[in-house]
Enzyme design. Structure first.
Site, PDB file in Angstrom:
ATOM      1  N   GLN A  95     100.845 -30.200   2.732  1.00 59.59           N
ATOM      2  CA  GLN A  95      99.810 -29.145   2.332  1.00 59.59           C
ATOM      3  C   GLN A  95      99.310 -28.418   3.567  1.00 59.59           C
ATOM      4  O   GLN A  95      98.726 -27.561   3.344  1.00 59.59           O
ATOM      5  CB  GLN A  95      98.844 -29.669   1.449  1.00 59.59           C
ATOM      6  CG  GLN A  95      99.214 -30.235  -0.008  1.00 59.59           C
ATOM      7  CD  GLN A  95      98.176 -30.874  -0.832  1.00 59.59           C
ATOM      8  OE1 GLN A  95      97.240 -31.091  -0.296  1.00 59.59           O
ATOM      9  NE2 GLN A  95      98.843 -31.363  -1.873  1.00 59.59           N
ATOM     10  N   HIS A 158      95.538 -32.551   1.494  1.00 58.20           N
ATOM     11  CA  HIS A 158      94.056 -32.646   1.282  1.00 58.20           C
ATOM     12  C   HIS A 158      93.344 -32.005   2.736  1.00 58.20           C
ATOM     13  O   HIS A 158      92.521 -32.735   3.106  1.00 58.20           O
ATOM     14  CB  HIS A 158      93.601 -33.671   0.937  1.00 58.20           C
ATOM     15  CG  HIS A 158      93.911 -34.211  -0.475  1.00 58.20           C
ATOM     16  ND1 HIS A 158      93.592 -35.359  -1.397  1.00 58.20           N
ATOM     17  CD2 HIS A 158      95.190 -33.769  -1.301  1.00 58.20           C
ATOM     18  CE1 HIS A 158      94.143 -35.376  -2.450  1.00 58.20           C
ATOM     19  NE2 HIS A 158      95.167 -34.393  -2.464  1.00 58.20           N
ATOM     20  N   GLU A 252      86.747 -29.697 -10.568  1.00 59.06           N
ATOM     21  CA  GLU A 252      85.416 -29.206 -10.728  1.00 59.06           C
ATOM     22  C   GLU A 252      85.123 -27.920 -10.056  1.00 59.06           C
ATOM     23  O   GLU A 252      85.711 -27.289  -8.998  1.00 59.06           O
ATOM     24  CB  GLU A 252      84.719 -30.350 -10.097  1.00 59.06           C
ATOM     25  CG  GLU A 252      84.719 -31.599 -10.239  1.00 59.06           C
ATOM     26  CD  GLU A 252      83.897 -32.787  -9.459  1.00 59.06           C
ATOM     27  OE1 GLU A 252      84.149 -33.764  -9.900  1.00 59.06           O
ATOM     28  OE2 GLU A 252      83.443 -32.271  -8.458  1.00 59.06           O
ATOM     29  N   TYR A 262      78.469 -35.471  -3.935  1.00 61.09           N
ATOM     30  CA  TYR A 262      79.024 -35.075  -5.163  1.00 61.09           C
ATOM     31  C   TYR A 262      79.966 -36.033  -5.617  1.00 61.09           C
ATOM     32  O   TYR A 262      80.725 -35.864  -6.253  1.00 61.09           O
ATOM     33  CB  TYR A 262      79.874 -33.805  -4.778  1.00 61.09           C
ATOM     34  CG  TYR A 262      78.567 -32.540  -4.764  1.00 61.09           C
ATOM     35  CD1 TYR A 262      78.254 -31.894  -5.809  1.00 61.09           C
ATOM     36  CD2 TYR A 262      77.798 -32.389  -3.735  1.00 61.09           C
ATOM     37  CE1 TYR A 262      77.238 -31.158  -5.831  1.00 61.09           C
ATOM     38  CE2 TYR A 262      76.725 -31.491  -3.536  1.00 61.09           C
ATOM     39  CZ  TYR A 262      76.590 -30.923  -4.710  1.00 61.09           C
ATOM     40  OH  TYR A 262      75.587 -29.959  -4.536  1.00 61.09           O
ATOM     41  N   TYR A 273      96.644 -41.141 -10.443  1.00 55.51           N
ATOM     42  CA  TYR A 273      97.884 -40.663 -10.958  1.00 55.51           C
ATOM     43  C   TYR A 273      98.729 -41.777 -11.708  1.00 55.51           C
ATOM     44  O   TYR A 273      99.523 -41.487 -12.624  1.00 55.51           O
ATOM     45  CB  TYR A 273      98.815 -39.678  -9.890  1.00 55.51           C
ATOM     46  CG  TYR A 273      98.008 -38.660  -9.396  1.00 55.51           C
ATOM     47  CD1 TYR A 273      97.938 -37.667 -10.161  1.00 55.51           C
ATOM     48  CD2 TYR A 273      97.873 -38.732  -8.031  1.00 55.51           C
ATOM     49  CE1 TYR A 273      97.469 -36.350  -9.511  1.00 55.51           C
ATOM     50  CE2 TYR A 273      97.066 -37.531  -7.398  1.00 55.51           C
ATOM     51  CZ  TYR A 273      96.992 -36.320  -8.489  1.00 55.51           C
ATOM     52  OH  TYR A 273      96.248 -35.423  -7.725  1.00 55.51           O
TER      53      TYR A 273
END
Length: 380
Positions: A95, A158, A252, A262, A273
């Site tokens: 990513q 991420h 979220e 959080y 998963y």
């Protein structure tokens, strides 16, 4: 394949209806919203792009677009892309790549733009970094990395990487938990899974919540996040809002506040998963609940509060790309509460990576593919 002929002139009529399948994190049913019609058509603005990731308009109306592989394009008002030279080296894997982009609020005076990217290090490690450079014509000069995620680690996923200017000129940066390092989202000595707040030159604002603490990085604004790939300033309040990927379920929306936790990965509204439980449950004292969540996950991406005049009934509404289900989520708000969701562009069946508002008040959407392009929503 060129698709402008396929896209040009496609017209839709959209009715805003309540999405009964979605509930805010309070587990109260969303209240019905008044039905409002906005007719629009979708036209191709620019094409010939490869995996566009971030977009930002320059004051003269040209559009900067990052491509994941490491290229920066500047697109003219008539939709013609030109390659910009001088971009930083990126770790284009998983990513990672060249990701977020922002334009300095004082660009007319200083010509600064900002890029978020996966910065490679020795031995295959990499980290989220932000660079500032002067932009002139088709070139970046005086490029300087003003913030780095330390330590760099071996992980391709991420990264977070949205960068947003607050009304006071401070720069917010979102980071991901780097996947296999998710426990570090709770560790204030790491910048994984955090919202970062810095000055535009990379220095640390002295009113940041952890300044002066030996057990915390001073640039941290909030923590306990998983992977925030959407961020925008709420024009009604001037506050930062973000969205983040859950694991399986539990995507979220948050409005991260200074110093607050959080929850990830101690609490989450999703599961792993594999189906296994993550952490301790869905709630815990001292940890914040999201303003809204999705289950199943939509894989949220770019995020826009609409303020334009082209679609009057959409003013103040929130728009978020959905990578997984390939639509543009249109969310009606009542303060911080999501009261309805309408799925736009669902029939196009393409991954939406970013959504922004143009100086013309129209909505621009980046389709994330090797044959990527930018489309525009305009009144029919």
């Amino acid at each position: 394949m060129k698709r402008s002929n396929w896209m040009m002139g496609i017209a839709l009529s959209v009715m805003a209806v309540t999405a009964a399948c979605n509930k805010p994190a309070t587990s109260q049913n969303a209240a019905p919203a008044a039905a409002v019609t906005e007719s629009f058509e979708v036209v191709t603005f620019a094409e010939g792009l490869e995996q566009p990731w971030g977009m930002a308009f320059l004051p003269d109306g040209r559009l900067l677009v990052t491509e994941k592989a490491g290229r920066l394009q500047v697109i003219s008002k008539d939709g013609k892309p030109k390659l910009v030279s001088g971009t930083p080296a990126v770790a284009d894997a998983g990513q990672g790549g060249l990701l977020g982009v922002a334009v300095d609020p004082d660009f007319a005076k200083n010509q600064y733009i900002y890029l978020s990217f996966s910065e490679p290090g020795e031995g295959g490690v990499a980290g989220t970094s932000v660079a500032r450079a002067k932009f002139s014509g088709q070139a970046l000069t005086d490029l300087k990395v003003i913030w780095q995620q330390i330590p760099k680690v071996k992980s391709n996923n991420h990264w977070g990487s949205r960068i947003v200017f607050a009304p006071d000129g401070k720069l917010f940066i979102t980071t991901g938990d780097r996947a296999s390092y998710r426990e570090k989202a709770q560790d204030l000595t790491y910048t994984f899974g955090k919202v970062i707040r810095i000055n535009s030159d990379g220095t640390i604002p002295q009113d940041n919540p952890f300044v002066g603490r030996s057990d915390a990085k001073p640039e941290i604004w909030s923590y306990g996040h998983r992977n925030m790939q959407g961020a925008a300033i709420n024009p009604a309040t001037g506050e930062l809002w973000t969205n983040e990927h859950g694991a399986q379920g539990g995507d979220e929306i948050n409005a991260p506040e200074a110093g607050k936790n959080y929850g990830w990965p101690v609490i989450t509204l999703g599961v792993d998963y594999s189906g296994a439980k993550i952490g301790e449950g869905k709630a815990k004292d001292g940890m914040e609940q999201p303003l809204h969540y999705w289950n199943p996950s939509i894989a949220p991406s770019g995020m826009l509060f609409y303020t334009g005049d082209a679609f009057p009934s959409w003013k103040g509404d929130l728009f978020i790309g959905a990578l997984k289900f390939q639509y543009l989520s249109h969310l009606k708000l009542d303060g911080t509460k999501v009261v309805s969701e309408t799925k736009l562009l669902e029939d196009k069946a393409e991954r939406i990576r970013d959504v922004i508002q143009g100086p013309d008040g129209l909505i621009y959407v980046a389709y994330d593919s090797v044959d990527g392009r930018i489309v525009r929503l305009q009144p029919k």
